[in-house]
Motif scaffolding. Structure first.
Motif, PDB file in Angstrom:
ATOM      1  N   VAL A  50       1.728  -8.617   4.848  1.00 13.15           N
ATOM      2  CA  VAL A  50       1.937  -7.435   4.002  1.00 13.15           C
ATOM      3  C   VAL A  50       1.321  -7.699   2.635  1.00 13.15           C
ATOM      4  O   VAL A  50       1.418  -8.809   2.109  1.00 13.15           O
ATOM      5  N   ILE A  51       0.713  -6.665   2.076  1.00 16.04           N
ATOM      6  CA  ILE A  51       0.282  -6.746   0.684  1.00 16.04           C
ATOM      7  C   ILE A  51       0.678  -5.444  -0.005  1.00 16.04           C
ATOM      8  O   ILE A  51       0.378  -4.350   0.487  1.00 16.04           O
ATOM      9  N   GLY A  53       0.818  -2.662  -3.247  1.00 11.98           N
ATOM     10  CA  GLY A  53      -0.228  -2.079  -4.073  1.00 11.98           C
ATOM     11  C   GLY A  53      -0.603  -2.971  -5.248  1.00 11.98           C
ATOM     12  O   GLY A  53      -1.758  -2.984  -5.680  1.00 11.98           O
ATOM     13  N   GLY A  54       0.367  -3.735  -5.706  1.00 15.40           N
ATOM     14  CA  GLY A  54       0.136  -4.640  -6.823  1.00 15.40           C
ATOM     15  C   GLY A  54      -0.367  -6.009  -6.422  1.00 15.40           C
ATOM     16  O   GLY A  54      -0.639  -6.843  -7.289  1.00 15.40           O
ATOM     17  N   GLY A  55      -0.474  -6.245  -5.107  1.00  8.89           N
ATOM     18  CA  GLY A  55      -1.051  -7.497  -4.637  1.00  8.89           C
ATOM     19  C   GLY A  55      -0.068  -8.553  -4.192  1.00  8.89           C
ATOM     20  O   GLY A  55      -0.477  -9.663  -3.838  1.00  8.89           O
ATOM     21  N   THR A  56       1.226  -8.241  -4.183  1.00 12.42           N
ATOM     22  CA  THR A  56       2.209  -9.208  -3.678  1.00 12.42           C
ATOM     23  C   THR A  56       2.079  -9.321  -2.165  1.00 12.42           C
ATOM     24  O   THR A  56       1.996  -8.310  -1.470  1.00 12.42           O
ATOM     25  N   THR A  57       2.086 -10.557  -1.677  1.00 11.81           N
ATOM     26  CA  THR A  57       1.869 -10.780  -0.251  1.00 11.81           C
ATOM     27  C   THR A  57       3.063 -11.475   0.399  1.00 11.81           C
ATOM     28  O   THR A  57       3.764 -12.263  -0.244  1.00 11.81           O
ATOM     29  N   THR A  58       3.273 -11.157   1.667  1.00 11.23           N
ATOM     30  CA  THR A  58       4.233 -11.874   2.495  1.00 11.23           C
ATOM     31  C   THR A  58       3.613 -12.058   3.872  1.00 11.23           C
ATOM     32  O   THR A  58       2.757 -11.264   4.290  1.00 11.23           O
ATOM     33  N   THR A  68      -4.811 -15.031   5.418  1.00  9.95           N
ATOM     34  CA  THR A  68      -4.743 -14.517   4.046  1.00  9.95           C
ATOM     35  C   THR A  68      -5.018 -13.026   4.061  1.00  9.95           C
ATOM     36  O   THR A  68      -6.072 -12.594   4.545  1.00  9.95           O
ATOM     37  N   ILE A  69      -4.081 -12.273   3.528  1.00 12.42           N
ATOM     38  CA  ILE A  69      -4.280 -10.833   3.390  1.00 12.42           C
ATOM     39  C   ILE A  69      -4.728 -10.550   1.965  1.00 12.42           C
ATOM     40  O   ILE A  69      -4.252 -11.169   1.004  1.00 12.42           O
ATOM     41  N   SER A  70      -5.667  -9.623   1.830  1.00  9.04           N
ATOM     42  CA  SER A  70      -6.147  -9.243   0.503  1.00  9.04           C
ATOM     43  C   SER A  70      -6.544  -7.778   0.544  1.00  9.04           C
ATOM     44  O   SER A  70      -6.656  -7.184   1.621  1.00  9.04           O
ATOM     45  N   ARG A  71      -6.748  -7.209  -0.622  1.00 12.46           N
ATOM     46  CA  ARG A  71      -7.126  -5.796  -0.686  1.00 12.46           C
ATOM     47  C   ARG A  71      -8.104  -5.591  -1.826  1.00 12.46           C
ATOM     48  O   ARG A  71      -8.076  -6.312  -2.842  1.00 12.46           O
ATOM     49  N   ASP A  72      -8.953  -4.589  -1.632  1.00 13.52           N
ATOM     50  CA  ASP A  72      -9.890  -4.156  -2.663  1.00 13.52           C
ATOM     51  C   ASP A  72      -9.603  -2.675  -2.895  1.00 13.52           C
ATOM     52  O   ASP A  72     -10.035  -1.828  -2.098  1.00 13.52           O
ATOM     53  N   ALA A  74     -10.694  -0.694  -5.061  1.00 19.47           N
ATOM     54  CA  ALA A  74     -11.878   0.107  -5.382  1.00 19.47           C
ATOM     55  C   ALA A  74     -12.612   0.547  -4.120  1.00 19.47           C
ATOM     56  O   ALA A  74     -13.278   1.594  -4.121  1.00 19.47           O
ATOM     57  N   ARG A  75     -12.476  -0.234  -3.058  1.00 16.81           N
ATOM     58  CA  ARG A  75     -13.145   0.082  -1.794  1.00 16.81           C
ATOM     59  C   ARG A  75     -12.184   0.647  -0.745  1.00 16.81           C
ATOM     60  O   ARG A  75     -12.578   0.897   0.396  1.00 16.81           O
ATOM     61  N   ASN A  76     -10.899   0.808  -1.132  1.00 15.92           N
ATOM     62  CA  ASN A  76      -9.893   1.325  -0.197  1.00 15.92           C
ATOM     63  C   ASN A  76      -9.861   0.506   1.096  1.00 15.92           C
ATOM     64  O   ASN A  76      -9.775   1.053   2.199  1.00 15.92           O
ATOM     65  N   THR A  77      -9.926  -0.788   0.946  1.00 17.92           N
ATOM     66  CA  THR A  77     -10.037  -1.665   2.104  1.00 17.92           C
ATOM     67  C   THR A  77      -9.060  -2.832   1.988  1.00 17.92           C
ATOM     68  O   THR A  77      -8.883  -3.396   0.899  1.00 17.92           O
ATOM     69  N   VAL A  78      -8.453  -3.162   3.119  1.00 20.33           N
ATOM     70  CA  VAL A  78      -7.595  -4.335   3.217  1.00 20.33           C
ATOM     71  C   VAL A  78      -8.222  -5.289   4.221  1.00 20.33           C
ATOM     72  O   VAL A  78      -8.862  -4.857   5.191  1.00 20.33           O
ATOM     73  N   TYR A  79      -8.040  -6.574   3.967  1.00 21.17           N
ATOM     74  CA  TYR A  79      -8.650  -7.608   4.804  1.00 21.17           C
ATOM     75  C   TYR A  79      -7.579  -8.552   5.344  1.00 21.17           C
ATOM     76  O   TYR A  79      -6.515  -8.724   4.735  1.00 21.17           O
ATOM     77  N   LEU A  80      -7.893  -9.178   6.456  1.00 19.10           N
ATOM     78  CA  LEU A  80      -7.078 -10.267   6.957  1.00 19.10           C
ATOM     79  C   LEU A  80      -8.023 -11.397   7.348  1.00 19.10           C
ATOM     80  O   LEU A  80      -8.742 -11.282   8.350  1.00 19.10           O
ATOM     81  N   GLN A  81      -8.036 -12.431   6.543  1.00 20.69           N
ATOM     82  CA  GLN A  81      -8.822 -13.617   6.865  1.00 20.69           C
ATOM     83  C   GLN A  81      -7.966 -14.524   7.727  1.00 20.69           C
ATOM     84  O   GLN A  81      -6.865 -14.914   7.311  1.00 20.69           O
TER      85      GLN A  81
END
Length: 118
Positions: A50-51, A53-58, A68-72, A74-81
């Motif tokens: 989970v991430i 809107g402010g970038g907190t992850t669990t 690792t979950i992350s989000r951009d 500006a690009r309306n995109t979420v990633y899962l590495q």
């Protein structure tokens, strides 16, 4: 119309890596928690990461230290590495957008298959 489109799944050997992406449209992306779920054959769908809107992850326990979950925003995109993949990570991975205060504003992507061979 809300759309969540996942990409990046595929076949990888154990120990390998994949990066999943989920591009969102039709929502104010930064207002949503973005989640990755997975569902293996014969099993229930489970929350992986989970991430907010402010970038907190669990993370789910088996994902800690490997994913690792992350989000951009500006690009309306979420990633899962996903690193150090294991055969038990094999599943369909789903992107989910969840508004933290309005429960019915909850949307799903179509899923992307991840297969990890031993």
């Amino acid at each position: 119309q809300v759309q969540l489109v996942e990409s990046g799944g595929g076949l990888v050997q154990a120990g390998g890596s994949l990066r999943l992406s989920c591009a969102a449209s039709g929502i104010t992306f930064g207002n949503y928690n973005m989640n990755w779920y997975r569902q293996a054959p014969g099993k229930q769908r489970e929350l992986v990461a989970v991430i907010s809107g402010g970038g907190t992850t669990t993370y789910e326990d088996s994902a800690k230290g490997r994913f690792t979950i992350s989000r951009d925003n500006a690009r309306n995109t979420v990633y899962l590495q996903m690193n150090s993949l294991k055969p038990e990570d094999t599943a369909v991975y789903y992107c989910n957008a969840e508004h933290p205060r309005i429960g019915r504003w909850n949307y799903w992507g179509q899923g992307t298959q991840v297969t990890v061979s031993s």
